[in-house]
Design a protein around this motif. Structure first.
Motif, PDB file in Angstrom:
ATOM      1  N   ASN B  49       0.769  -1.189   0.124  1.00 30.05           N
ATOM      2  CA  ASN B  49       0.088  -0.092  -0.037  1.00 30.05           C
ATOM      3  C   ASN B  49       0.828   1.113   0.096  1.00 30.05           C
ATOM      4  O   ASN B  49       0.548   2.218  -0.845  1.00 30.05           O
ATOM      5  N   HIS B  53      -0.134   3.302  -3.194  1.00 31.40           N
ATOM      6  CA  HIS B  53      -1.031   4.762  -2.638  1.00 31.40           C
ATOM      7  C   HIS B  53      -0.300   5.665  -2.359  1.00 31.40           C
ATOM      8  O   HIS B  53      -0.944   6.668  -2.209  1.00 31.40           O
ATOM      9  N   ASP B  74       4.040   6.066   5.796  1.00 25.92           N
ATOM     10  CA  ASP B  74       4.417   6.397   4.227  1.00 25.92           C
ATOM     11  C   ASP B  74       4.350   8.131   4.146  1.00 25.92           C
ATOM     12  O   ASP B  74       3.690   8.853   5.295  1.00 25.92           O
ATOM     13  N   SER B  91     -11.480   0.343  -3.612  1.00 29.06           N
ATOM     14  CA  SER B  91     -10.279   0.480  -3.809  1.00 29.06           C
ATOM     15  C   SER B  91      -9.966   1.657  -4.966  1.00 29.06           C
ATOM     16  O   SER B  91     -11.004   1.848  -5.632  1.00 29.06           O
ATOM     17  N   THR B  92      -9.024   2.624  -4.806  1.00 32.06           N
ATOM     18  CA  THR B  92      -8.819   3.677  -5.707  1.00 32.06           C
ATOM     19  C   THR B  92      -7.537   3.253  -6.657  1.00 32.06           C
ATOM     20  O   THR B  92      -6.886   4.225  -7.128  1.00 32.06           O
ATOM     21  N   GLY B 103      -5.355  -4.045  -6.273  1.00 36.41           N
ATOM     22  CA  GLY B 103      -6.636  -3.323  -6.271  1.00 36.41           C
ATOM     23  C   GLY B 103      -8.024  -4.192  -6.199  1.00 36.41           C
ATOM     24  O   GLY B 103      -9.010  -3.740  -6.532  1.00 36.41           O
ATOM     25  N   GLY B 105      -9.150  -4.342  -3.266  1.00 40.85           N
ATOM     26  CA  GLY B 105      -9.563  -3.783  -1.971  1.00 40.85           C
ATOM     27  C   GLY B 105      -9.773  -4.848  -0.735  1.00 40.85           C
ATOM     28  O   GLY B 105     -10.836  -4.736  -0.026  1.00 40.85           O
ATOM     29  N   MET B 106      -8.675  -5.711  -0.913  1.00 40.26           N
ATOM     30  CA  MET B 106      -8.588  -6.686   0.375  1.00 40.26           C
ATOM     31  C   MET B 106      -7.310  -6.388   1.201  1.00 40.26           C
ATOM     32  O   MET B 106      -7.394  -7.255   2.049  1.00 40.26           O
ATOM     33  N   LEU B 108      -6.328  -4.067   3.332  1.00 38.56           N
ATOM     34  CA  LEU B 108      -6.670  -3.585   4.450  1.00 38.56           C
ATOM     35  C   LEU B 108      -7.454  -4.545   5.379  1.00 38.56           C
ATOM     36  O   LEU B 108      -7.034  -4.834   6.631  1.00 38.56           O
TER      37      LEU B 108
HETATM   38  N1  LIG Z   1      -0.896   3.948   2.635  1.00 39.16           N
HETATM   39  C1  LIG Z   1      -1.909   4.561   1.902  1.00 39.16           C
HETATM   40  N2  LIG Z   1      -2.141   5.772   1.473  1.00 39.16           N
HETATM   41  C2  LIG Z   1      -3.138   6.213   1.040  1.00 39.16           C
HETATM   42  N3  LIG Z   1      -4.423   5.616   0.508  1.00 39.16           N
HETATM   43  C3  LIG Z   1      -4.379   4.092   0.937  1.00 39.16           C
HETATM   44  C4  LIG Z   1      -3.196   3.795   1.712  1.00 39.16           C
HETATM   45  N4  LIG Z   1      -3.608   2.310   2.052  1.00 39.16           N
HETATM   46  C5  LIG Z   1      -4.819   2.038   1.430  1.00 39.16           C
HETATM   47  N5  LIG Z   1      -5.238   3.446   0.969  1.00 39.16           N
HETATM   48  C6  LIG Z   1      -6.699   3.535   0.365  1.00 39.16           C
HETATM   49  O1  LIG Z   1      -7.558   2.477   0.764  1.00 39.16           O
HETATM   50  C7  LIG Z   1      -8.055   1.925  -0.437  1.00 39.16           C
HETATM   51  C8  LIG Z   1      -7.946   0.537   0.173  1.00 39.16           C
HETATM   52  O2  LIG Z   1      -6.820  -0.299   0.416  1.00 39.16           O
HETATM   53  P1  LIG Z   1      -6.602  -1.815   0.445  1.00 39.16           P
HETATM   54  O3  LIG Z   1      -5.053  -2.228   0.744  1.00 39.16           O
HETATM   55  O4  LIG Z   1      -7.769  -2.601   1.278  1.00 39.16           O
HETATM   56  O5  LIG Z   1      -7.112  -2.038  -1.167  1.00 39.16           O
HETATM   57  P2  LIG Z   1      -6.176  -1.822  -2.446  1.00 39.16           P
HETATM   58  O6  LIG Z   1      -4.678  -1.708  -2.304  1.00 39.16           O
HETATM   59  O7  LIG Z   1      -6.784  -0.903  -3.130  1.00 39.16           O
HETATM   60  O8  LIG Z   1      -6.163  -3.324  -3.121  1.00 39.16           O
HETATM   61  P3  LIG Z   1      -5.509  -4.611  -2.766  1.00 39.16           P
HETATM   62  O9  LIG Z   1      -4.930  -4.384  -1.574  1.00 39.16           O
HETATM   63  O10 LIG Z   1      -6.496  -5.730  -2.706  1.00 39.16           O
HETATM   64  O11 LIG Z   1      -4.348  -5.085  -3.767  1.00 39.16           O
HETATM   65  C9  LIG Z   1      -6.996   2.081  -1.492  1.00 39.16           C
HETATM   66  O12 LIG Z   1      -7.377   1.718  -2.610  1.00 39.16           O
HETATM   67  C10 LIG Z   1      -6.418   3.464  -1.143  1.00 39.16           C
HETATM   68  O13 LIG Z   1      -7.611   4.321  -1.835  1.00 39.16           O
END
Ligand SMILES: Nc1ncnc2c1ncn2[C@@H]1O[C@H](COP(=O)(O)OP(=O)(O)OP(=O)(O)O)[C@@H](O)[C@H]1O
Ligand SMILES: [Mg+2]
Lengths: 109, 138
Positions: B49, B53, B74, B91-92, B103, B105-106, B108
């Motif tokens: 992440n 992100h 970070d 997920s963004t 992506g 969204g799993m 976190l």
């Molecule tokens: N360190 C971060 N900085 C900014 N935004 C974050 C961060 N971590 C998570 N996010 C936001 O939270 C959302 C969900 O995070 P999560 O790890 O659950 O899913 P993902 O990273 O989008 O996909 P996946 O982890 O399944 O590959 C992200 O898409 C992003 O929008």
């Protein structure tokens, strides 16, 4: 069934030999890395079309002995290099995911 | 025992090396396999992440006999709505990141499931710090 026999029965190309005598009791099929991270279990074979180094990073962290890349996918050079360092068997099938899963399921169900 | 790792901006290729190193250390310390499994899932997701992100950051890991505390800090955009971010499926992630299979969204939710305590401090335009605790031999 041990990995060596699966390789033979599914007619897989082996790009990195490792864990050939490992007993395989299950598999997990997904192209979503966090799905594999959260739900695959150690000792399972991972069936995917992803071919980059994060695949071997995850396989190593999850104690996944072998990765089957479907539809003749080609692993990136650094993925293959990493597989050698981490002793992960890299296999390639000419067939798509559905066929690979179906055949493997029949073998080890 | 204390370990630190840098998370390089944009470097997906080496993401996971902190998790791999922590896994080796925990094995040497004879921590039970079930705890090691949970710890590496949480740390890897947090590491990814920070690359996917944000613009990289730093990992601090403190291991003592009762527990492991992992702090992943970070520099990045921050998380506007933490509850939403914690929702499975939200997920963004950018198209490039999704193409690699991230992506879902799993991440976190995986972190939440695999830690005993999770604290998320985030500031818009500054960054995000995850503090993850797993109790050992529990
Ligand atoms: N360190 C971060 N900085 C900014 N935004 C974050 C961060 N971590 C998570 N996010 C936001 O939270 C959302 C969900 O995070 P999560 O790890 O659950 O899913 P993902 O990273 O989008 O996909 P996946 O982890 O399944 O590959 C992200 O898409 C992003 O929008
Ligand atoms: Mg994530």
């Amino acid at each position: 069934m041990i990995l060596k026999d699966i390789i033979e029965r599914l007619n897989l190309k082996c790009l990195n030999e490792a864990n050939l005598d490992a007993e395989i009791k299950g598999a997990y099929s997904s192209d979503l890395l966090s799905d594999v991270m959260g739900n695959a279990r150690s000792g399972q074979v991972w069936i995917t079309m992803q071919t980059h180094k994060n695949v071997t990073a995850i396989a190593s962290l999850k104690d996944i002995p072998a990765v089957i890349i479907v539809r003749n996918g080609e692993p990136d050079a650094d993925m293959l290099e990493h597989a050698k360092e981490e002793d992960i068997c890299i296999l390639v099938s000419t067939e798509p995911t559905f066929q690979v899963c179906g055949k493997l399921y029949e073998l080890i169900k | 025992m204390h370990y630190s790792f840098d998370i390089e901006r944009g470097n997906f290729t080496d993401a996971g090396h902190a998790s791999a190193s922590v896994k080796r250390t925990l094995k040497q310390l004879n921590v039970e396999p079930a705890s090691i499994k949970r710890i590496v899932v949480a740390l890897y997701e947090a590491e990814i992440n920070a690359v996917a992100h944000a613009y990289g950051g730093k990992i601090d890991v403190e291991i003592d006999p009762e527990k492991i505390v992992m702090i992943v800090a970070d520099e990045g955009p921050g998380i506007p709505n933490v509850d939403l971010a914690m929702t499975e499926g939200w997920s963004t992630a950018s198209p490039k990141v999704r193409e690699m299979g991230f992506g879902a969204g799993m991440g976190l939710p995986n972190i939440k499931k695999n830690t005993d305590e999770l604290k998320i401090d985030t500031k818009i335009g500054v960054g995000t710090t995850l503090t993850m605790t797993v109790y050992l031999n529990a």
